[in-house]
Design an enzyme around this catalytic site. Structure first.
Site, PDB file in Angstrom:
ATOM      1  N   CYS A 196       1.038  -1.280  -0.117  1.00 22.47           N
ATOM      2  CA  CYS A 196       0.092   0.067   0.129  1.00 22.47           C
ATOM      3  C   CYS A 196       0.954   1.157   0.230  1.00 22.47           C
ATOM      4  O   CYS A 196       0.381   2.275  -0.028  1.00 22.47           O
ATOM      5  CB  CYS A 196      -0.809   0.090   1.049  1.00 22.47           C
ATOM      6  SG  CYS A 196      -2.324  -1.668   1.390  1.00 22.47           S
ATOM      7  N   HIS A 229      -3.254   7.591   2.845  1.00 23.40           N
ATOM      8  CA  HIS A 229      -4.076   6.446   2.525  1.00 23.40           C
ATOM      9  C   HIS A 229      -4.918   5.944   2.879  1.00 23.40           C
ATOM     10  O   HIS A 229      -4.966   5.892   4.018  1.00 23.40           O
ATOM     11  CB  HIS A 229      -2.001   5.243   2.643  1.00 23.40           C
ATOM     12  CG  HIS A 229      -2.735   3.821   2.291  1.00 23.40           C
ATOM     13  ND1 HIS A 229      -3.570   3.402   1.898  1.00 23.40           N
ATOM     14  CD2 HIS A 229      -3.283   2.863   3.070  1.00 23.40           C
ATOM     15  CE1 HIS A 229      -4.122   2.128   1.281  1.00 23.40           C
ATOM     16  NE2 HIS A 229      -3.352   0.831   2.498  1.00 23.40           N
ATOM     17  N   ASN A 243      -9.998   0.159   0.744  1.00 25.38           N
ATOM     18  CA  ASN A 243      -8.495  -0.162   0.624  1.00 25.38           C
ATOM     19  C   ASN A 243      -8.610  -0.376  -1.380  1.00 25.38           C
ATOM     20  O   ASN A 243      -7.873  -1.492  -1.434  1.00 25.38           O
ATOM     21  CB  ASN A 243      -8.374  -0.999   1.355  1.00 25.38           C
ATOM     22  CG  ASN A 243      -5.992  -1.152   2.248  1.00 25.38           C
ATOM     23  OD1 ASN A 243      -5.624  -0.370   0.823  1.00 25.38           O
ATOM     24  ND2 ASN A 243      -5.655  -1.433   2.482  1.00 25.38           N
TER      25      ASN A 243
HETATM   26  N1  COA Z   1     -18.005  -8.114  10.557  1.00 30.87           N
HETATM   27  C1  COA Z   1     -17.862  -8.436  11.563  1.00 30.87           C
HETATM   28  N2  COA Z   1     -18.069  -8.195  12.386  1.00 30.87           N
HETATM   29  C2  COA Z   1     -15.645  -8.555  12.041  1.00 30.87           C
HETATM   30  C3  COA Z   1     -15.848  -9.033  11.381  1.00 30.87           C
HETATM   31  C4  COA Z   1     -16.468  -8.279   9.117  1.00 30.87           C
HETATM   32  N3  COA Z   1     -16.423  -8.005   8.568  1.00 30.87           N
HETATM   33  N4  COA Z   1     -14.915  -8.781  11.035  1.00 30.87           N
HETATM   34  C5  COA Z   1     -14.059  -8.644  12.387  1.00 30.87           C
HETATM   35  N5  COA Z   1     -15.299  -8.885  13.311  1.00 30.87           N
HETATM   36  C6  COA Z   1     -15.193  -9.117  14.523  1.00 30.87           C
HETATM   37  C7  COA Z   1     -14.707 -10.086  14.968  1.00 30.87           C
HETATM   38  O1  COA Z   1     -14.953 -11.205  14.679  1.00 30.87           O
HETATM   39  C8  COA Z   1     -14.023 -10.201  16.838  1.00 30.87           C
HETATM   40  O2  COA Z   1     -15.016 -10.016  16.642  1.00 30.87           O
HETATM   41  P1  COA Z   1     -15.448 -11.024  18.901  1.00 30.87           P
HETATM   42  O3  COA Z   1     -15.000  -9.444  19.512  1.00 30.87           O
HETATM   43  O4  COA Z   1     -16.570 -11.607  19.132  1.00 30.87           O
HETATM   44  O5  COA Z   1     -14.276 -12.136  18.609  1.00 30.87           O
HETATM   45  C9  COA Z   1     -14.297  -8.509  16.492  1.00 30.87           C
HETATM   46  O6  COA Z   1     -15.418  -8.154  15.121  1.00 30.87           O
HETATM   47  C10 COA Z   1     -13.557  -7.422  16.359  1.00 30.87           C
HETATM   48  O7  COA Z   1     -12.255  -7.982  15.710  1.00 30.87           O
HETATM   49  P2  COA Z   1     -11.045  -7.603  15.703  1.00 30.87           P
HETATM   50  O8  COA Z   1     -10.555  -7.732  14.954  1.00 30.87           O
HETATM   51  O9  COA Z   1     -10.040  -7.875  17.312  1.00 30.87           O
HETATM   52  O10 COA Z   1     -10.930  -5.568  15.337  1.00 30.87           O
HETATM   53  P3  COA Z   1     -10.401  -4.147  15.278  1.00 30.87           P
HETATM   54  O11 COA Z   1     -10.609  -3.949  16.361  1.00 30.87           O
HETATM   55  O12 COA Z   1      -9.102  -4.836  15.110  1.00 30.87           O
HETATM   56  O13 COA Z   1     -10.758  -3.974  14.059  1.00 30.87           O
HETATM   57  C11 COA Z   1     -10.219  -3.686  11.633  1.00 30.87           C
HETATM   58  C12 COA Z   1     -10.750  -4.703  12.485  1.00 30.87           C
HETATM   59  C13 COA Z   1      -9.604  -4.999  10.431  1.00 30.87           C
HETATM   60  C14 COA Z   1     -10.933  -2.970  10.950  1.00 30.87           C
HETATM   61  C15 COA Z   1      -9.031  -2.713  11.930  1.00 30.87           C
HETATM   62  O14 COA Z   1      -7.915  -3.821  12.521  1.00 30.87           O
HETATM   63  C16 COA Z   1      -8.131  -2.416  10.871  1.00 30.87           C
HETATM   64  O15 COA Z   1      -8.967  -1.804  10.376  1.00 30.87           O
HETATM   65  N6  COA Z   1      -6.768  -3.228  11.199  1.00 30.87           N
HETATM   66  C17 COA Z   1      -5.729  -2.240  10.087  1.00 30.87           C
HETATM   67  C18 COA Z   1      -6.334  -2.954   8.987  1.00 30.87           C
HETATM   68  C19 COA Z   1      -5.909  -2.805   8.155  1.00 30.87           C
HETATM   69  O16 COA Z   1      -5.585  -1.457   7.166  1.00 30.87           O
HETATM   70  N7  COA Z   1      -5.309  -3.270   6.610  1.00 30.87           N
HETATM   71  C20 COA Z   1      -4.826  -3.130   5.503  1.00 30.87           C
HETATM   72  C21 COA Z   1      -2.990  -1.982   5.328  1.00 30.87           C
HETATM   73  S1  COA Z   1      -2.486  -1.252   4.300  1.00 30.87           S
END
Ligand code: COA
Length: 310
Positions: free
Chosen positions: A112, A235, A265
């Protein structure tokens, strides 16, 4: 003399995949996706449209916008982690399709942050006097490496391309400073192993820390202060990460680019696609101080500060 951006172009597929569409395919909800990421819909390319096709359409627009001919381009840099195939490079395919008969061609792999790496590389060749014009394209067909069974990642990504022509600009304008960096110890948090795999929590923490820091570093390297910044293009990975960078610079909401709700993204394409939309909306004016900042799998990051205009 600084290098700057002479023309821009983008391509996004016409097919829109909404959060509601995803609700029907997997255990997720529009509300969760909006609240946690800021994404409402993303574009998905069809079977026939590969990475090189999207790159081509964005490049044609950027070359036209710059007012140059393909044969004047000295180098084509394509930033992508989703090439049509490992080789030939997308940039070589593009060189042929565009009729850029005098151009060298190489792909850059920096996920990215790829567009940032591409622009900074182009700047070196332009400012050394090696090439007059370098075409830089950020393009991804992430849908082909997305694991559609994994709701943690499937909701985040989209396809698209953004392009720019880098060349000499008038005194005082152009790229004033940049920063590129890498920390391979974090490679395990975001990688492709057939399909894309991610530790969202770890990537989130890294991104919040690094995006703001890199933005501040390039401002300082340019001899400027936070207060001098007119516009920030981060980004487009997650609205909460973007907001953290904006707050660190003390900028009001309207001074940060936001296209994530429309495209998700798009990795290396997200910054140039946002730039095209922001210019079309009149959000960037000549002589504005604009900061670009990106991060991605590697882990890698890159940013630059520029005074807008030719
Ligand atoms: N829909 C519904 N629930 C979802 C889900 C979805 N698409 N994806 C995950 N969950 C749930 C998980 O299962 C978890 O449930 P639980 O509490 O019952 O176990 C809960 O949501 C929290 O999940 P978690 O992964 O801990 O959430 P988070 O706060 O880390 O948020 C992201 C997830 C992906 C939004 C966040 O981590 C993020 O944006 N990270 C950076 C990713 C990124 O930018 N990547 C590209 C880099 S270039």
């Amino acid at each position: 003399m600084n290098a700057g951006l002479l023309g821009v172009g983008k391509y996004v597929p016409s097919h829109i995949l909404t959060n509601q569409d995803l609700e029907n395919r997997m255990d997720t909800s529009d509300e969760w996706i909006r609240t946690m990421t800021g994404i409402e819909e993303r574009r998905i390319a069809d079977e026939e449209t590969d990475t090189s096709h999207m790159a081509h359409d964005a490049a044609v627009e950027a070359i036209k916008d710059a007012g140059i001919k393909p044969e004047e381009i000295g180098l084509i840099i394509v930033a992508t982690v989703t090439p049509d195939r490992p080789f030939p490079s997308v940039s070589s395919m593009l060189q042929y399709q565009l009729g850029a008969v005098n151009a060298a061609a190489m792909d850059v792999s920096a996920a990215c942050a790829g567009f940032m790496y591409g622009i900074v590389t182009a700047k070196q060749f332009v400012e050394s006097g090696t090439y007059d014009y370098v075409l830089v394209v950020g393009v991804e067909k992430l849908s082909k490496i997305t694991d559609w069974e994994d709701r943690n990642t499937a909701v985040l990504f989209g396809d698209g391309a953004g392009a720019t022509v880098v060349g000499k600009v008038s005194e005082g304008r152009g790229i004033l400073s940049f920063e590129l960096g890498a920390d391979g110890s974090g490679g395990k948090h975001l990688y492709q192993d057939d399909k894309l795999k991610m530790n969202g929590r770890e990537v989130f923490k890294f991104a919040v820390r690094q995006m703001g820091q890199t933005a501040l570093n390039v401002i300082e390297k340019a001899g400027l202060a936070k207060e001098d910044v007119d516009y920030l293009i981060p980004h487009q990975a997650n609205i909460r990460i973007m907001e953290a960078s904006r707050e660190r610079l003390g900028l009001p909401v309207e001074k940060m680019s936001k296209t994530i709700h429309k495209y998700g993204n798009t990795s290396s394409a997200s910054i140039p696609i946002s730039l095209v939309d922001d210019l079309a909306d009149g959000k960037i004016k000549d002589d504005d101080i604009v900061v670009f900042v990106g991060f991605g799998g590697g882990l890698v990051w890159g940013g630059l500060c520029m005074r807008w205009g030719k």
